[in-house]
Design a protein around this motif. Sequence first.
Motif, PDB file in Angstrom:
ATOM      1  N   PRO A 100      42.282  52.817  35.576  1.00  0.00           N
ATOM      2  CA  PRO A 100      43.287  53.475  34.730  1.00  0.00           C
ATOM      3  C   PRO A 100      44.493  52.547  34.558  1.00  0.00           C
ATOM      4  CG  PRO A 100      43.171  54.519  36.880  1.00  0.00           C
ATOM      5  CD  PRO A 100      42.106  53.482  36.837  1.00  0.00           C
ATOM      6  N   SER A 101      44.902  52.298  33.352  1.00  0.00           N
ATOM      7  CA  SER A 101      46.059  51.445  33.085  1.00  0.00           C
ATOM      8  C   SER A 101      47.046  52.218  32.215  1.00  0.00           C
ATOM      9  CB  SER A 101      45.620  50.155  32.384  1.00  0.00           C
ATOM     10  OG  SER A 101      45.035  50.469  31.149  1.00  0.00           O
ATOM     11  N   ALA A 102      48.217  51.653  32.107  1.00  0.00           N
ATOM     12  CA  ALA A 102      49.253  52.298  31.299  1.00  0.00           C
ATOM     13  C   ALA A 102      48.828  52.276  29.840  1.00  0.00           C
ATOM     14  CB  ALA A 102      50.569  51.572  31.459  1.00  0.00           C
ATOM     15  N   PRO A 103      49.142  53.337  29.120  1.00  0.00           N
ATOM     16  CA  PRO A 103      48.750  53.347  27.714  1.00  0.00           C
ATOM     17  C   PRO A 103      49.499  52.251  26.953  1.00  0.00           C
ATOM     18  CG  PRO A 103      50.139  55.220  28.217  1.00  0.00           C
ATOM     19  CD  PRO A 103      49.838  54.526  29.514  1.00  0.00           C
ATOM     20  N   LYS A 104      48.864  51.716  25.976  1.00  0.00           N
ATOM     21  CA  LYS A 104      49.460  50.658  25.184  1.00  0.00           C
ATOM     22  C   LYS A 104      50.584  51.251  24.326  1.00  0.00           C
ATOM     23  CE  LYS A 104      48.235  46.858  22.229  1.00  0.00           C
ATOM     24  NZ  LYS A 104      47.165  46.165  21.532  1.00  0.00           N
ATOM     25  N   VAL A 105      51.751  50.597  24.375  1.00  0.00           N
ATOM     26  CA  VAL A 105      52.924  51.080  23.645  1.00  0.00           C
ATOM     27  C   VAL A 105      53.062  50.259  22.371  1.00  0.00           C
ATOM     28  CG1 VAL A 105      55.408  51.465  23.747  1.00  0.00           C
ATOM     29  CG2 VAL A 105      54.035  51.713  25.804  1.00  0.00           C
ATOM     30  N   SER A 106      53.209  50.953  21.266  1.00  0.00           N
ATOM     31  CA  SER A 106      53.328  50.268  19.977  1.00  0.00           C
ATOM     32  C   SER A 106      54.732  49.686  19.809  1.00  0.00           C
ATOM     33  CB  SER A 106      53.029  51.237  18.840  1.00  0.00           C
ATOM     34  OG  SER A 106      54.039  52.207  18.763  1.00  0.00           O
ATOM     35  N   ARG A 107      54.868  48.769  18.857  1.00  0.00           N
ATOM     36  CA  ARG A 107      56.180  48.185  18.562  1.00  0.00           C
ATOM     37  C   ARG A 107      57.160  49.247  18.104  1.00  0.00           C
ATOM     38  NH1 ARG A 107      55.355  43.780  14.401  1.00  0.00           N
ATOM     39  NH2 ARG A 107      53.361  43.169  15.217  1.00  0.00           N
ATOM     40  N   ARG A 108      56.652  50.166  17.353  1.00  0.00           N
ATOM     41  CA  ARG A 108      57.512  51.243  16.848  1.00  0.00           C
ATOM     42  C   ARG A 108      58.076  52.066  17.994  1.00  0.00           C
ATOM     43  NH1 ARG A 108      55.581  55.772  12.445  1.00  0.00           N
ATOM     44  NH2 ARG A 108      57.611  56.727  12.201  1.00  0.00           N
ATOM     45  N   GLN A 109      57.252  52.354  18.978  1.00  0.00           N
ATOM     46  CA  GLN A 109      57.702  53.121  20.133  1.00  0.00           C
ATOM     47  C   GLN A 109      58.723  52.321  20.950  1.00  0.00           C
ATOM     48  OE1 GLN A 109      56.868  56.320  20.779  1.00  0.00           O
ATOM     49  NE2 GLN A 109      58.366  56.273  22.429  1.00  0.00           N
TER      50      GLN A 109
END
Length: 140
Positions: free
Chosen positions: A12-21
């Motif tokens: 389990p890894s951290a969810p990928k965060v978008s540039r917008r976020q």
Amino acid sequence: MLPEKPTLEIEPSAPKVSRRQKRADALRKRALSPVRIILMVLMLPLTTMAIAVGVYLRTSEFKHEEALVHLIALAGCGAVETIVSGPFIEGRPGYHPRNDPDGDGVACDIRRPAAGQSAVSQTAETPRSRSVGNAKFVRP
């Protein structure tokens, strides 16, 4: 028997965060910074005063320049005479009853001594009584 299929274990890894976020998080952090909030609270009286003066200038029956003189005259004769010399006649910009202690309809008038009087005798007068409703106090 069928051979066992190897299973892939996904950690389990951290969810990928978008540039917008990321941009939204940075903007939120700046907007809610304590320094910015304190600065906005400290600027609130100045902002309120600027809005009040703007509304007064738009709703006054005087021209804008005359309305400013009228507002400054609320602070007293000393403040208004640094900008415009008096006297101010009743019904015109700059006249306020509290700046007219003798009630003759002329505020911030300069008292000149009569021909036989000196300026020293005029300052030694007893204090004049003030009108009812005036916030200034007379020394006993």
